[in-house]
Design a protein around this motif. Structure first.
Motif, short mmCIF file in Angstrom:
data_model
loop_
_atom_site.label_atom_id
_atom_site.label_comp_id
_atom_site.label_asym_id
_atom_site.label_seq_id
_atom_site.Cartn_x
_atom_site.Cartn_y
_atom_site.Cartn_z
N ARG A 95 0.83 -1.21 0.00
CA ARG A 95 0.00 0.00 0.00
C ARG A 95 0.87 1.25 0.00
NH1 ARG A 95 -5.49 -0.98 1.45
NH2 ARG A 95 -5.81 -3.18 1.92
N ALA A 96 1.90 1.25 0.83
CA ALA A 96 2.80 2.41 0.89
C ALA A 96 3.56 2.58 -0.42
CB ALA A 96 3.77 2.25 2.06
N ALA A 97 4.06 1.48 -0.97
CA ALA A 97 4.81 1.55 -2.23
C ALA A 97 3.92 2.01 -3.38
CB ALA A 97 5.44 0.19 -2.55
N LEU A 98 2.70 1.52 -3.43
CA LEU A 98 1.76 1.94 -4.48
C LEU A 98 1.48 3.44 -4.37
CD1 LEU A 98 -0.93 -0.86 -4.81
CD2 LEU A 98 0.11 0.38 -6.70
N LEU A 99 1.21 3.89 -3.17
CA LEU A 99 0.92 5.32 -2.97
C LEU A 99 2.11 6.17 -3.40
CD1 LEU A 99 -1.24 7.25 -1.94
CD2 LEU A 99 -0.23 7.04 0.34
N ASP A 100 3.31 5.76 -3.05
CA ASP A 100 4.51 6.50 -3.43
C ASP A 100 4.69 6.51 -4.96
OD1 ASP A 100 7.19 7.78 -2.86
OD2 ASP A 100 7.84 5.93 -3.86
N LEU A 101 4.61 5.33 -5.57
CA LEU A 101 4.80 5.24 -7.02
C LEU A 101 3.72 6.03 -7.77
CD1 LEU A 101 6.11 4.07 -9.58
CD2 LEU A 101 4.65 2.05 -9.27
N LEU A 102 2.47 5.87 -7.36
CA LEU A 102 1.39 6.58 -8.04
C LEU A 102 1.53 8.09 -7.89
CD1 LEU A 102 -1.57 4.23 -7.12
CD2 LEU A 102 -0.38 4.40 -9.33
N GLY A 103 1.98 8.54 -6.74
CA GLY A 103 2.22 9.97 -6.54
C GLY A 103 3.28 10.50 -7.50
N ARG A 104 4.35 9.73 -7.67
CA ARG A 104 5.42 10.14 -8.59
C ARG A 104 4.94 10.09 -10.04
NH1 ARG A 104 9.57 6.51 -8.34
NH2 ARG A 104 8.54 5.13 -6.89
N LEU A 105 4.18 9.06 -10.39
CA LEU A 105 3.66 8.97 -11.76
C LEU A 105 2.69 10.11 -12.06
CD1 LEU A 105 3.13 5.11 -12.12
CD2 LEU A 105 4.83 6.53 -13.33
N ARG A 106 1.88 10.50 -11.09
CA ARG A 106 0.94 11.61 -11.31
C ARG A 106 1.69 12.94 -11.49
NH1 ARG A 106 -3.16 13.06 -12.63
NH2 ARG A 106 -4.12 13.97 -10.83
N GLN A 107 2.86 13.08 -10.87
CA GLN A 107 3.66 14.29 -11.11
C GLN A 107 4.15 14.32 -12.55
OE1 GLN A 107 6.71 14.18 -8.10
NE2 GLN A 107 5.41 15.21 -6.60
N THR A 108 4.53 13.19 -13.08
CA THR A 108 5.01 13.10 -14.46
C THR A 108 3.86 13.14 -15.46
OG1 THR A 108 6.87 11.76 -13.69
CG2 THR A 108 6.41 11.73 -16.06
N TYR A 109 2.74 12.53 -15.11
CA TYR A 109 1.56 12.45 -15.98
C TYR A 109 0.36 13.04 -15.26
CZ TYR A 109 4.69 9.02 -18.09
OH TYR A 109 5.77 8.39 -18.63
N PRO A 110 0.31 14.35 -15.07
CA PRO A 110 -0.73 14.97 -14.24
C PRO A 110 -2.15 14.81 -14.76
CG PRO A 110 0.57 16.66 -15.35
CD PRO A 110 1.24 15.35 -15.62
N ARG A 111 -2.32 14.54 -16.03
CA ARG A 111 -3.67 14.37 -16.59
C ARG A 111 -4.15 12.93 -16.53
NH1 ARG A 111 -3.31 18.28 -21.91
NH2 ARG A 111 -2.94 20.19 -20.71
#
Length: 151
Positions: A95-111
């Motif tokens: 859960r923690a790793a998913l949240l971290d990865l998804l947060g980083r991906l959303r910074q790169t792909y904000p839409r």
């Protein structure tokens, strides 16, 4: 892949039992045996939270039929309980790793919208919503869209 082309970040499960280990090497092997050119997911998250890059983001994935050109695929190890039934088997570390990865991906792909594989099933009754009876798969065995809406 062009950053502007990415519309979705798609969460998957490996559909393996929570009592069974399924390594990144096994995932890669199984995808190759199905005719893929390597693992179809861009990232794989093990039960201990280790995040394994599987396919470069520069390459189109092979994880969601009809959506690979416009999405990033993320898979977590598990998704079935000890009896082989679909279940949210994510560990606290996952859960923690998913949240971290998804947060980083959303910074790169904000839409990009975060969805579960099941959310991209066809709308068979044409009402504009994908209901449980329309899911091709229950993957990722939890409501990814709702859980990560805050990102």
């Amino acid at each position: 892949m062009d950053k502007k082309a990415i519309k979705y970040i798609v969460i998957h499960c490996s559909a393996t039992r929570s009592s069974q280990t399924y390594s990144a090497t096994e995932l890669e092997r199984d995808h190759r045996s199905r005719g893929f050119d390597g693992a179809g997911y861009h990232f794989y998250i093990r039960r201990d939270g280790a995040t394994k890059p599987m396919r470069p983001l520069s390459r189109i994935g092979a994880h969601t039929l009809g959506y690979n050109r416009c999405s990033i695929g993320v898979c977590y190890e598990g998704g079935l309980n000890d009896h082989g039934q679909p279940a949210d088997t994510r560990t606290a570390e996952q859960r923690a790793a998913l949240l971290d990865l998804l947060g980083r991906l959303r910074q790169t792909y904000p839409r990009a919208v975060i969805v579960g594989h099941r959310d991209l099933s066809p709308d068979r009754d044409g009402d504009g919503q994908i209901e449980a009876n329309e899911w091709i798969k229950v993957c990722p065995c939890f409501d990814a869209r709702a859980e990560y809406a805050m990102l």
